[in-house]
Design an enzyme around this catalytic site. Structure first.
Site, short mmCIF file in Angstrom:
data_model
loop_
_atom_site.label_atom_id
_atom_site.label_comp_id
_atom_site.label_asym_id
_atom_site.label_seq_id
_atom_site.Cartn_x
_atom_site.Cartn_y
_atom_site.Cartn_z
N HIS A 184 0.85 -1.18 0.00
CA HIS A 184 0.00 0.00 0.00
C HIS A 184 0.89 1.24 0.00
O HIS A 184 1.84 1.32 0.80
CB HIS A 184 -0.90 -0.01 1.24
CG HIS A 184 -1.83 1.15 1.28
ND1 HIS A 184 -2.94 1.23 0.47
CD2 HIS A 184 -1.80 2.31 1.99
CE1 HIS A 184 -3.56 2.37 0.68
NE2 HIS A 184 -2.89 3.04 1.61
N GLN A 227 7.37 4.86 -4.82
CA GLN A 227 7.55 3.61 -5.58
C GLN A 227 8.98 3.08 -5.50
O GLN A 227 9.19 1.86 -5.48
CB GLN A 227 7.09 3.79 -7.02
CG GLN A 227 5.56 3.73 -7.11
CD GLN A 227 5.05 2.94 -8.30
OE1 GLN A 227 5.25 3.36 -9.44
NE2 GLN A 227 4.40 1.82 -8.07
N GLN A 231 10.79 3.11 -2.96
CA GLN A 231 10.83 2.35 -1.70
C GLN A 231 9.99 1.09 -1.76
O GLN A 231 10.32 0.08 -1.15
CB GLN A 231 10.37 3.25 -0.54
CG GLN A 231 11.31 4.42 -0.26
CD GLN A 231 12.74 3.96 -0.02
OE1 GLN A 231 13.00 3.02 0.75
NE2 GLN A 231 13.68 4.60 -0.70
C1 GRF Z 1 1.66 0.83 -6.20
O1 GRF Z 1 1.83 2.18 -5.89
C2 GRF Z 1 1.11 0.07 -5.04
O2 GRF Z 1 1.51 0.56 -3.81
C3 GRF Z 1 -0.36 0.25 -5.22
O3 GRF Z 1 -0.57 0.22 -6.61
C4 GRF Z 1 0.62 0.62 -7.28
C5 GRF Z 1 0.99 -0.48 -8.24
O4 GRF Z 1 2.07 -0.15 -9.05
N1 GRF Z 1 -1.08 -0.76 -4.47
P1 GRF Z 1 2.73 -1.23 -10.00
O5 GRF Z 1 1.62 -1.79 -10.89
O6 GRF Z 1 3.37 -2.28 -9.16
O7 GRF Z 1 3.72 -0.46 -10.82
#
Ligand code: GRF
Length: 208
Positions: A115, A177, A179
Protein backbone atom coordinates in the site's frame (compact mmCIF):
# COMPACT_ATOMS: atom_id res chain seq x y z
CA UNK A 1 9.29 -21.56 10.75
CA UNK A 2 11.89 -23.11 8.46
CA UNK A 3 13.12 -21.38 5.32
CA UNK A 4 11.40 -22.35 2.07
CA UNK A 5 11.41 -21.48 -1.58
CA UNK A 6 8.32 -19.38 -2.08
CA UNK A 7 6.05 -20.19 -4.95
CA UNK A 8 4.46 -16.83 -5.74
CA UNK A 9 1.31 -15.92 -7.63
CA UNK A 10 0.90 -12.23 -8.45
CA UNK A 11 -2.40 -10.38 -8.88
CA UNK A 12 -2.18 -6.93 -10.43
CA UNK A 13 -4.15 -4.44 -12.48
CA UNK A 14 -1.54 -1.98 -13.68
CA UNK A 15 2.02 -1.48 -14.74
CA UNK A 16 3.56 -4.24 -12.65
CA UNK A 17 6.64 -2.39 -11.42
CA UNK A 18 6.32 -4.14 -8.05
CA UNK A 19 6.11 -7.52 -9.74
CA UNK A 20 9.22 -6.49 -11.64
CA UNK A 21 11.04 -5.79 -8.37
CA UNK A 22 10.21 -9.32 -7.19
CA UNK A 23 11.39 -10.84 -10.47
CA UNK A 24 14.62 -8.81 -10.20
CA UNK A 25 15.24 -10.00 -6.64
CA UNK A 26 14.71 -13.63 -7.64
CA UNK A 27 17.08 -13.21 -10.58
CA UNK A 28 19.68 -11.50 -8.43
CA UNK A 29 19.57 -14.43 -6.03
CA UNK A 30 18.48 -12.24 -3.12
CA UNK A 31 15.02 -13.83 -2.84
CA UNK A 32 14.47 -17.57 -2.71
CA UNK A 33 11.28 -17.71 -4.76
CA UNK A 34 9.75 -18.38 -8.13
CA UNK A 35 6.76 -16.65 -9.71
CA UNK A 36 4.36 -19.32 -10.92
CA UNK A 37 1.73 -17.13 -12.55
CA UNK A 38 0.56 -13.53 -12.91
CA UNK A 39 -3.15 -12.81 -13.08
CA UNK A 40 -4.76 -9.52 -14.01
CA UNK A 41 -8.35 -8.36 -14.04
CA UNK A 42 -7.36 -5.94 -16.84
CA UNK A 43 -6.91 -7.77 -20.15
CA UNK A 44 -4.32 -5.36 -21.59
CA UNK A 45 -2.51 -4.48 -18.35
CA UNK A 46 1.21 -3.90 -18.69
CA UNK A 47 1.81 -6.32 -15.83
CA UNK A 48 0.79 -9.19 -18.15
CA UNK A 49 3.21 -8.05 -20.87
CA UNK A 50 5.99 -7.80 -18.33
CA UNK A 51 5.25 -11.28 -16.99
CA UNK A 52 5.23 -12.84 -20.44
CA UNK A 53 8.45 -11.03 -21.36
CA UNK A 54 10.05 -12.90 -18.45
CA UNK A 55 8.57 -16.22 -19.52
CA UNK A 56 6.06 -16.16 -16.65
CA UNK A 57 2.52 -17.23 -17.55
CA UNK A 58 0.27 -14.16 -17.58
CA UNK A 59 -3.49 -14.64 -17.63
CA UNK A 60 -6.44 -12.32 -17.78
CA UNK A 61 -8.97 -13.04 -15.08
CA UNK A 62 -12.48 -12.00 -16.07
CA UNK A 63 -13.91 -10.63 -12.84
CA UNK A 64 -17.30 -9.58 -14.14
CA UNK A 65 -19.98 -8.86 -13.10
CA UNK A 66 -18.15 -7.25 -10.20
CA UNK A 67 -16.29 -3.97 -10.63
CA UNK A 68 -14.43 -3.55 -7.38
CA UNK A 69 -14.11 -6.99 -5.79
CA UNK A 70 -12.91 -10.52 -6.51
CA UNK A 71 -15.73 -12.85 -5.67
CA UNK A 72 -17.93 -15.62 -7.04
CA UNK A 73 -16.84 -17.51 -10.16
CA UNK A 74 -13.82 -15.30 -10.74
CA UNK A 75 -12.58 -15.93 -7.22
CA UNK A 76 -13.04 -19.68 -7.66
CA UNK A 77 -11.17 -19.61 -10.97
CA UNK A 78 -8.43 -17.49 -9.46
CA UNK A 79 -7.89 -19.99 -6.64
CA UNK A 80 -7.95 -22.87 -9.10
CA UNK A 81 -5.32 -21.27 -11.34
CA UNK A 82 -3.09 -20.31 -8.40
CA UNK A 83 -3.29 -23.85 -7.02
CA UNK A 84 -2.68 -25.26 -10.48
CA UNK A 85 0.64 -23.43 -10.53
CA UNK A 86 1.49 -24.66 -7.06
CA UNK A 87 1.32 -21.17 -5.56
CA UNK A 88 1.74 -20.89 -1.78
CA UNK A 89 2.10 -17.11 -1.49
CA UNK A 90 -0.18 -14.56 -3.15
CA UNK A 91 1.31 -11.15 -3.88
CA UNK A 92 -1.14 -8.33 -4.56
CA UNK A 93 0.76 -5.78 -6.60
CA UNK A 94 -1.50 -2.92 -7.60
CA UNK A 95 -4.56 -5.18 -7.70
CA UNK A 96 -7.46 -2.75 -7.73
CA UNK A 97 -10.07 -5.05 -6.21
CA UNK A 98 -11.07 -6.03 -2.72
CA UNK A 99 -10.21 -9.67 -2.09
CA UNK A 100 -12.73 -11.70 -0.14
CA UNK A 101 -12.58 -14.53 2.44
CA UNK A 102 -12.65 -17.20 -0.30
CA UNK A 103 -9.14 -16.30 -1.43
CA UNK A 104 -7.90 -15.47 2.06
CA UNK A 105 -9.07 -18.83 3.42
CA UNK A 106 -7.51 -20.68 0.48
CA UNK A 107 -4.12 -19.13 1.39
CA UNK A 108 -4.32 -18.45 5.13
CA UNK A 109 -1.98 -15.56 6.08
CA UNK A 110 -0.26 -16.00 2.76
CA UNK A 111 -1.82 -13.10 0.88
CA UNK A 112 0.32 -9.95 0.96
CA UNK A 113 -0.34 -6.44 -0.30
CA UNK A 114 1.65 -3.29 -0.80
CA UNK A 115 0.00 0.00 0.00
CA UNK A 116 1.49 3.38 -0.99
CA UNK A 117 1.12 5.00 2.44
CA UNK A 118 2.17 4.49 6.04
CA UNK A 119 -0.81 2.52 7.31
CA UNK A 120 -3.01 2.98 9.22
CA UNK A 121 -2.89 6.47 7.69
CA UNK A 122 -4.46 6.92 4.28
CA UNK A 123 -6.02 3.56 3.43
CA UNK A 124 -7.90 3.25 0.13
CA UNK A 125 -7.17 4.67 -3.30
CA UNK A 126 -4.55 7.25 -4.33
CA UNK A 127 -3.03 7.11 -0.87
CA UNK A 128 -0.02 9.24 -1.84
CA UNK A 129 -2.38 12.01 -2.97
CA UNK A 130 -4.31 11.72 0.28
CA UNK A 131 -1.02 12.19 2.17
CA UNK A 132 -0.05 15.19 0.05
CA UNK A 133 -3.46 16.83 0.34
CA UNK A 134 -3.46 16.24 4.09
CA UNK A 135 -0.16 18.07 4.39
CA UNK A 136 1.83 15.12 5.76
CA UNK A 137 5.58 15.78 5.97
CA UNK A 138 6.47 12.10 5.77
CA UNK A 139 4.93 9.50 3.48
CA UNK A 140 5.87 5.97 2.53
CA UNK A 141 4.67 2.47 1.83
CA UNK A 142 3.52 -0.57 3.77
CA UNK A 143 3.73 -4.28 2.99
CA UNK A 144 1.13 -6.12 5.03
CA UNK A 145 -0.75 -9.36 5.31
CA UNK A 146 -4.22 -9.06 3.88
CA UNK A 147 -7.15 -9.61 6.19
CA UNK A 148 -10.85 -9.04 5.62
CA UNK A 149 -10.65 -5.26 6.00
CA UNK A 150 -9.35 -2.73 3.51
CA UNK A 151 -5.63 -2.13 4.11
CA UNK A 152 -5.97 -3.26 7.72
CA UNK A 153 -3.87 -6.44 7.99
CA UNK A 154 -0.74 -6.91 10.13
CA UNK A 155 2.24 -4.85 8.93
CA UNK A 156 5.40 -6.64 7.81
CA UNK A 157 7.60 -3.83 6.42
CA UNK A 158 7.26 -0.06 6.15
CA UNK A 159 9.50 2.46 4.40
CA UNK A 160 9.33 6.23 4.71
CA UNK A 161 10.06 9.08 2.31
CA UNK A 162 10.04 12.84 2.88
CA UNK A 163 7.34 15.04 1.37
CA UNK A 164 8.89 18.11 -0.25
CA UNK A 165 7.35 21.57 -0.55
CA UNK A 166 7.18 21.40 -4.33
CA UNK A 167 5.89 17.83 -4.56
CA UNK A 168 3.05 16.95 -6.88
CA UNK A 169 1.05 13.75 -6.54
CA UNK A 170 3.21 12.28 -9.31
CA UNK A 171 6.61 13.21 -7.86
CA UNK A 172 5.59 11.91 -4.44
CA UNK A 173 4.23 8.66 -5.87
CA UNK A 174 7.45 8.14 -7.83
CA UNK A 175 9.52 8.61 -4.64
CA UNK A 176 7.29 6.15 -2.77
CA UNK A 177 7.55 3.61 -5.58
CA UNK A 178 11.34 3.53 -5.29
CA UNK A 179 10.83 2.35 -1.70
CA UNK A 180 8.06 -0.06 -2.67
CA UNK A 181 10.51 -1.85 -4.92
CA UNK A 182 12.80 -2.36 -1.93
CA UNK A 183 10.05 -3.15 0.57
CA UNK A 184 8.22 -5.93 -1.30
CA UNK A 185 11.26 -8.11 -1.97
CA UNK A 186 12.39 -7.48 1.62
CA UNK A 187 9.08 -8.66 3.08
CA UNK A 188 9.04 -11.72 0.86
CA UNK A 189 12.64 -12.51 1.81
CA UNK A 190 11.68 -12.44 5.50
CA UNK A 191 8.83 -14.82 4.72
CA UNK A 192 11.05 -17.14 2.69
CA UNK A 193 13.58 -17.18 5.52
CA UNK A 194 10.84 -18.26 7.91
CA UNK A 195 11.40 -15.23 10.13
CA UNK A 196 7.87 -13.84 10.19
CA UNK A 197 5.54 -14.60 13.10
CA UNK A 198 2.08 -13.12 13.42
CA UNK A 199 1.06 -12.44 17.01
CA UNK A 200 -2.35 -10.81 16.98
CA UNK A 201 -1.92 -7.51 15.17
CA UNK A 202 1.84 -7.57 15.45
CA UNK A 203 4.27 -9.19 13.08
CA UNK A 204 7.45 -10.30 14.85
CA UNK A 205 10.59 -10.61 12.78
CA UNK A 206 12.95 -13.24 14.16
CA UNK A 207 16.69 -12.58 14.14
CA UNK A 208 18.68 -14.48 11.54
C1 GRF B 1 1.66 0.83 -6.20
O1 GRF B 1 1.83 2.18 -5.89
C2 GRF B 1 1.11 0.07 -5.04
O2 GRF B 1 1.51 0.56 -3.81
C3 GRF B 1 -0.36 0.25 -5.22
O3 GRF B 1 -0.57 0.22 -6.61
C4 GRF B 1 0.62 0.62 -7.28
C5 GRF B 1 0.99 -0.48 -8.24
O4 GRF B 1 2.07 -0.15 -9.05
N1 GRF B 1 -1.08 -0.76 -4.47
P1 GRF B 1 2.73 -1.23 -10.00
O5 GRF B 1 1.62 -1.79 -10.89
O6 GRF B 1 3.37 -2.28 -9.16
O7 GRF B 1 3.72 -0.46 -10.82
Amino acid sequence: MASTTLRIGVLGSGSGSNMQSVVDAVRAGTLDAGIGVVLSDVADAKILDRARAHGIPGQWLDCSPFKTKLEGDAERRCIEVLRGYGVDTVVLAGFMRIVKPGLLNAFPWRVLNIHPALLPSFPGVCAWKQALDYGAKVAGCTVHFVDEGTDTGPVIVQKTVPVFEDDTADTLHARIQVQEHIAYPEALRLLAEGRVRIEGRRVRIDEK
